[in-house]
Design an enzyme around this catalytic site. Structure first.
Site, PDB file in Angstrom:
ATOM      1  N   GLU A 273      60.853 -19.101  24.907  1.00 10.72           N
ATOM      2  CA  GLU A 273      59.758 -18.910  25.854  1.00 10.72           C
ATOM      3  C   GLU A 273      58.426 -19.457  25.340  1.00 10.72           C
ATOM      4  O   GLU A 273      57.456 -18.715  25.216  1.00 10.72           O
ATOM      5  CB  GLU A 273      59.566 -17.405  26.126  1.00 10.72           C
ATOM      6  CG  GLU A 273      60.803 -16.678  26.589  1.00 10.72           C
ATOM      7  CD  GLU A 273      60.617 -15.161  26.662  1.00 10.72           C
ATOM      8  OE1 GLU A 273      61.287 -14.526  27.477  1.00 10.72           O
ATOM      9  OE2 GLU A 273      59.800 -14.617  25.882  1.00 10.72           O
ATOM     10  N   PRO A 274      58.355 -20.733  25.050  1.00  6.06           N
ATOM     11  CA  PRO A 274      57.087 -21.270  24.519  1.00  6.06           C
ATOM     12  C   PRO A 274      56.040 -21.392  25.627  1.00  6.06           C
ATOM     13  O   PRO A 274      56.354 -21.747  26.759  1.00  6.06           O
ATOM     14  CB  PRO A 274      57.489 -22.658  24.025  1.00  6.06           C
ATOM     15  CG  PRO A 274      58.622 -23.040  24.921  1.00  6.06           C
ATOM     16  CD  PRO A 274      59.367 -21.765  25.232  1.00  6.06           C
ATOM     17  N   GLY A 275      54.809 -21.063  25.311  1.00  7.30           N
ATOM     18  CA  GLY A 275      53.719 -21.244  26.267  1.00  7.30           C
ATOM     19  C   GLY A 275      52.687 -22.174  25.674  1.00  7.30           C
ATOM     20  O   GLY A 275      52.559 -23.336  26.038  1.00  7.30           O
ATOM     21  N   ARG A 276      51.967 -21.652  24.682  1.00 10.10           N
ATOM     22  CA  ARG A 276      50.881 -22.401  24.061  1.00 10.10           C
ATOM     23  C   ARG A 276      51.335 -23.762  23.520  1.00 10.10           C
ATOM     24  O   ARG A 276      50.619 -24.756  23.648  1.00 10.10           O
ATOM     25  CB  ARG A 276      50.315 -21.569  22.905  1.00 10.10           C
ATOM     26  CG  ARG A 276      49.023 -22.101  22.333  1.00 10.10           C
ATOM     27  CD  ARG A 276      48.656 -21.384  21.037  1.00 10.10           C
ATOM     28  NE  ARG A 276      48.803 -19.972  21.056  1.00 10.10           N
ATOM     29  CZ  ARG A 276      47.821 -19.094  21.338  1.00 10.10           C
ATOM     30  NH1 ARG A 276      46.615 -19.525  21.586  1.00 10.10           N
ATOM     31  NH2 ARG A 276      48.066 -17.806  21.342  1.00 10.10           N
ATOM     32  N   ARG A 312      38.736 -16.996  25.057  1.00 13.60           N
ATOM     33  CA  ARG A 312      39.371 -16.913  23.739  1.00 13.60           C
ATOM     34  C   ARG A 312      38.384 -16.731  22.571  1.00 13.60           C
ATOM     35  O   ARG A 312      38.609 -15.902  21.695  1.00 13.60           O
ATOM     36  CB  ARG A 312      40.291 -18.109  23.491  1.00 13.60           C
ATOM     37  CG  ARG A 312      41.414 -18.253  24.542  1.00 13.60           C
ATOM     38  CD  ARG A 312      42.510 -19.193  24.105  1.00 13.60           C
ATOM     39  NE  ARG A 312      43.286 -18.641  23.020  1.00 13.60           N
ATOM     40  CZ  ARG A 312      43.170 -18.984  21.768  1.00 13.60           C
ATOM     41  NH1 ARG A 312      42.349 -19.956  21.426  1.00 13.60           N
ATOM     42  NH2 ARG A 312      43.897 -18.391  20.850  1.00 13.60           N
ATOM     43  N   TYR A 316      39.142 -13.208  20.850  1.00 16.95           N
ATOM     44  CA  TYR A 316      39.935 -13.288  19.605  1.00 16.95           C
ATOM     45  C   TYR A 316      39.173 -13.948  18.472  1.00 16.95           C
ATOM     46  O   TYR A 316      39.761 -14.292  17.456  1.00 16.95           O
ATOM     47  CB  TYR A 316      41.217 -14.108  19.817  1.00 16.95           C
ATOM     48  CG  TYR A 316      41.997 -13.797  21.061  1.00 16.95           C
ATOM     49  CD1 TYR A 316      42.665 -12.587  21.203  1.00 16.95           C
ATOM     50  CD2 TYR A 316      42.077 -14.723  22.091  1.00 16.95           C
ATOM     51  CE1 TYR A 316      43.393 -12.324  22.347  1.00 16.95           C
ATOM     52  CE2 TYR A 316      42.800 -14.462  23.231  1.00 16.95           C
ATOM     53  CZ  TYR A 316      43.458 -13.249  23.357  1.00 16.95           C
ATOM     54  OH  TYR A 316      44.184 -12.989  24.490  1.00 16.95           O
ATOM     55  N   CYS A 345      25.474 -12.912  30.762  1.00 19.80           N
ATOM     56  CA  CYS A 345      24.563 -11.927  30.178  1.00 19.80           C
ATOM     57  C   CYS A 345      25.263 -11.026  29.184  1.00 19.80           C
ATOM     58  O   CYS A 345      25.391  -9.817  29.399  1.00 19.80           O
ATOM     59  CB  CYS A 345      23.935 -11.110  31.296  1.00 19.80           C
ATOM     60  SG  CYS A 345      23.154 -12.195  32.467  1.00 19.80           S
ATOM     61  N   TYR A 374      45.981 -20.326  27.997  1.00 20.09           N
ATOM     62  CA  TYR A 374      45.141 -19.135  27.987  1.00 20.09           C
ATOM     63  C   TYR A 374      43.676 -19.485  28.207  1.00 20.09           C
ATOM     64  O   TYR A 374      42.781 -18.818  27.700  1.00 20.09           O
ATOM     65  CB  TYR A 374      45.364 -18.325  26.685  1.00 20.09           C
ATOM     66  CG  TYR A 374      46.827 -18.053  26.428  1.00 20.09           C
ATOM     67  CD1 TYR A 374      47.516 -17.173  27.244  1.00 20.09           C
ATOM     68  CD2 TYR A 374      47.535 -18.719  25.421  1.00 20.09           C
ATOM     69  CE1 TYR A 374      48.878 -16.943  27.046  1.00 20.09           C
ATOM     70  CE2 TYR A 374      48.886 -18.492  25.216  1.00 20.09           C
ATOM     71  CZ  TYR A 374      49.557 -17.600  26.029  1.00 20.09           C
ATOM     72  OH  TYR A 374      50.888 -17.378  25.833  1.00 20.09           O
TER      73      TYR A 374
END
Ligand code: LLP
Length: 415
Positions: A273-276, A312, A316, A345, A374
């Site tokens: 299940e690769p995403g990135r 991101r 993170y 803001c 992402y």
């Protein structure tokens, strides 16, 4: 495989000048390279061709229909985590028998829809969930395939928010409980536990955590075998890291070289299940410098993309390389440290901190690299900002794959 490169000091996406796209479509703008996207999928497929795994692209990384379609057309399956992602997967034309569904909190409605559409696997994360799926499947008179998501308790050495395979994380089931559940589930009429699933975290840059997790899983498969329980599938999840900064790349080939022998030893059919790995470096976020502000302590480059467009860095502390669309010689000499910040803001609204940047001016364009995964999928309307436009470049052609939101879109569902 990287279709973003400088030609005569101008950043190109495949055969198109990115600055031209920024002028034409406005900023903030997500720009994706078709070649890079599909290329990464094909590299993974090639590296694992000896075992022909089902590669289910993880929809959450970038769920635009055009992105999904591009991958599905190459033979990818999809990994989903919600009813909304199931809807997208079906709209993108993904055959149901290539869809796998994980998530710790599937609702009755989501389970029902997924059963009715005939998905390949539920990745189940707890015993109560398994019982619920059994209950709903019985009502629908369907028998469904289940993989138990195992929490192998390994340290993936990544950010704590994207660590998922430690026993202190909410995901999966420990080995002991899993064995108990598998034995109990033999009496269930409408679910068939025919696989195991793991996903230990994301942006993992070395093979060791994968090796550790798969080794533990194989040991477990052998224990089950001794009890007379035969499984058919092993889903090893996603998590392969990419280069954002100075990480050593885990190429598909190097990753495969380390884990293929283990996978073969399992004797099971493999799902991943690769995403990135597929989408991350296939996209950039283009933004424009609005103002340059000097304070007694710092220099701020204020740009038109904020944490609502790319969260991101804020969430993170993630590093994204940021480069000008147009390079000039004299700028390099004037390079200095600055924070690249958005208009939102909050002091957490930054794309980069203390970054050496060329001497930028109002109106200059910048590219935030590695924003294909992402990025848009985590974008929001915070500060009532319209989510950005997305375009997909294929050689010298560009297609708008999502329009920029309008102000009306912002209030569409408000009564
Ligand atoms: N499978 C499951 C069950 C997952 O939960 C995930 C990601 C994947 C596969 C795909 O992982 P990948 O190959 O992309 O690492 N928003 C964070 C990443 C969250 C990952 C969540 N799960 C970020 O921007 O770093």
């Amino acid at each position: 495989m990287h279709e973003f490169k400088y030609i005569h000091k101008q950043l190109y996406c495949e055969k198109l000048k990115v600055a031209g796209l920024a002028e034409k479509f406005g900023t903030p703008l997500y720009v994706y390279s078709y070649d890079t996207l599909v290329g990464h999928f094909l590299k993974l497929k090639e590296a694992f061709k000896s075992i022909k795994p089902l590669i289910c692209y993880s929809v959450k990384a970038n769920s635009n229909l055009a992105i999904l379609r591009a991958l599905v057309n190459q033979g990818a399956g999809l990994d989903i985590v919600s009813g909304g992602e199931l809807f997208r997967a079906r709209r993108a034309g993904c055959p149901a028998n290539r869809i796998v569904y994980a998530s710790v909190g599937k609702t009755d409605y989501e389970i029902k829809e997924a059963i009715k559409s005939g998905i390949f696997f539920f990745n189940v994360e707890s015993f109560p969930e398994l019982k619920n799926i059994q209950h709903i499947a019985r009502r629908l008179k369907r028998r469904v395939n289940v993989a138990l998501r195992i929490n192998p308790d390994v340290e993936p050495k990544t950010h704590k928010y994207i660590t998922t395979g430690k026993l202190t994380n909410k995901f999966g089931i420990d080995f002991q409980s899993a064995k108990r559940i598998i034995l109990l589930a033999r009496g269930f009429s409408h679910v068939k536990i025919s696989g195991l699933h793991i996903h230990i975290g994301s942006q993992i840059t070395t093979p060791e955590p994968f090796v550790a997790a798969i080794t533990r899983i194989i040991r477990f498969i052998l224990v089950l075998k001794k009890e007379g329980i035969a499984l058919e599938y092993l889903n090893i999840g996603g998590g392969l890291g990419i280069i954002y900064d100075r990480e050593t790349p885990q190429t598909a080939a190097r990753f495969a070289a380390r884990i293929l022998p283990l996978l073969k030893k399992s004797g099971l059919k493999i799902i991943m299940e690769p995403g990135r790995f597929i989408a991350g470096n296939a996209g950039i976020l283009v933004t424009k410098v609005l103002y340059v502000k000097n304070t007694p302590k710092k220099k701020f480059i204020i740009v038109d993309a904020g944490m609502n467009d790319l969260i991101r860095p804020a969430l993170y502390d993630a590093y994204h390389n940021i480069v000008p669309l147009q390079r000039t010689e004299n700028r390099k000499q004037e390079a200095e440290k600055a924070d690249i910040v958005g208009p939102i803001c909050e002091s957490g609204d930054f794309l980069a901190k203390e970054r050496i940047v060329p001497n930028l001016e109002e109106g200059d364009y910048l590219a935030v690299m590695g924003a294909g995964a992402y990025g848009f999928s985590m974008a929001s309307n915070y500060n009532s900002r319209r989510r950005p436009q997305e375009v997909l470049v294929n050689k010298d052609k560009v297609s708008v794959i999502r329009k920029r939101e309008s102000y009306k879109d912002l209030i569409r569902n408000e009564l």
